[in-house]
Design an enzyme around this catalytic site. Structure first.
Site, PDB file in Angstrom:
ATOM      1  N   ASP A  64       0.798  -1.189  -0.021  1.00 18.43           N
ATOM      2  CA  ASP A  64      -0.022   0.302  -0.229  1.00 18.43           C
ATOM      3  C   ASP A  64       0.944   1.501   0.000  1.00 18.43           C
ATOM      4  O   ASP A  64       1.901   1.355   0.845  1.00 18.43           O
ATOM      5  CB  ASP A  64      -0.689  -0.256   1.293  1.00 18.43           C
ATOM      6  CG  ASP A  64      -2.159   0.846   1.057  1.00 18.43           C
ATOM      7  OD1 ASP A  64      -2.445   1.043   0.122  1.00 18.43           O
ATOM      8  OD2 ASP A  64      -2.597   1.250   1.789  1.00 18.43           O
TER       9      ASP A  64
ATOM     10  N   ASN B 208     -10.542  -3.148  -6.964  1.00 13.22           N
ATOM     11  CA  ASN B 208      -9.790  -1.822  -7.061  1.00 13.22           C
ATOM     12  C   ASN B 208     -10.722  -1.615  -8.908  1.00 13.22           C
ATOM     13  O   ASN B 208      -9.575  -0.343  -9.594  1.00 13.22           O
ATOM     14  CB  ASN B 208      -7.982  -2.767  -7.877  1.00 13.22           C
ATOM     15  CG  ASN B 208      -7.820  -2.068  -6.625  1.00 13.22           C
ATOM     16  OD1 ASN B 208      -6.247  -3.486  -6.305  1.00 13.22           O
ATOM     17  ND2 ASN B 208      -7.789  -1.665  -5.784  1.00 13.22           N
TER      18      ASN B 208
END
Length: 275
Positions: A45, A93
């Site tokens: 991340d 996503n």
């Protein structure tokens, strides 16, 4: 030590290469093998924030993260981690901008193509976990090619989680089990945790020992929710492009100090009073 480990594992028809050392000369800490996690799941991340803080488009952060993954895999081999699962593209996503989704599809495809031979030379087996629908055909082709080329390796397994979601994985397993029950091939009264595990994307994966997330966020984000039921969590403040094998080693040191009880407990006072 890494070269000795690499030379005794891997394909039987050839000797695999040890990864190059870290440019700093850093070596992994000496941790007894029984305290090294077998399976590390990583939420990579902070790529977009890393780029934006430098005045760059988010896609540049994803590109910078490629080197971080390669170095972390090298560090895993050196310290004795046998499984790395990398959250490369989640089922959520797809909500990102079309431009970023297109970049990530092409990027994941090209990373596999660029790094496949390196992973193979290190004795890394590449696997894929995730759903096929919506994925570019070219991405699937590269994932399947990497799986085939590296099939015989056993130094470390890198599972690329592309179009993957923990809830989606469990739902898909439940659907497959329901089909077996409806067809009369499976007794519903015999369905247990081991049954569910057999129908997951990669049933051979061991449970996650260490769950590692970068960028300061402290949540699992739907990653390996079944496999990580008893994982130790370590959260790093660094953005993923700033991470290398030394961060993995520090996380492993943290893991090695944890007391893993799996729901059990010891009454230390009672143990002290015992004759």
């Amino acid at each position: 030590m890494a070269r000795e480990r690499a030379s005794t594992r891997g394909r039987r028809d050839r000797e695999v290469q040890a990864p190059p050392p870290h440019p700093s000369g850093a070596r992994p800490p000496a941790i007894p093998a029984q305290f090294v996690p077998k399976h590390v799941a990583i939420v990579m991340d902070g790529n977009g924030r890393w780029a934006n803080e430098r005045g760059l488009p988010r896609t540049e952060g994803h590109a910078a993260g490629e080197a971080a993954l390669l170095d972390v895999v090298a560090g895993a081999i050196e310290i004795g981690v046998t499984h790395i699962s990398a959250y490369a593209f989640s089922t959520e996503n797809w909500k990102r901008s079309p431009e970023e989704v297109r970049f990530l599809m092409g990027f994941n495809r090209d990373v596999l193509r660029r790094r496949r031979d390196t992973m193979d030379s290190w004795g890394v087996r590449v696997r894929w976990a995730g759903r096929r629908p919506r994925l570019w055909r070219s991405v699937i082709t590269e994932l399947e090619t990497a799986e085939e080329v590296t099939r015989g390796n056993d130094v470390c397994t890198l599972t690329m989680c592309v179009n993957y979601g923990g809830r989606a994985e469990v739902a898909d397993a439940a659907r497959a089990i329901a089909r077996e029950v409806a067809a009369g091939r499976l007794d519903p009264e015999r369905v247990d945790e081991r049954t569910v595990a057999r129908y997951l994307d990669e049933p051979e994966l061991p449970d996650v020992d260490l769950f590692l997330r970068t960028s300061g966020e402290q949540r699992t984000s739907n990653f390996m929710i079944w496999q990580a039921a008893y994982a130790e969590m370590v959260f790093l403040d660094e953005y993923w492009p700033d991470v290398d094998r030394r961060h993995l080693w520090r996380a492993v040191e943290t893991y090695a100090r944890r007391d893993r009880r799996y729901g059990g407990a010891v009454d230390r006072a009672a143990a002290t009073d015992a004759p």
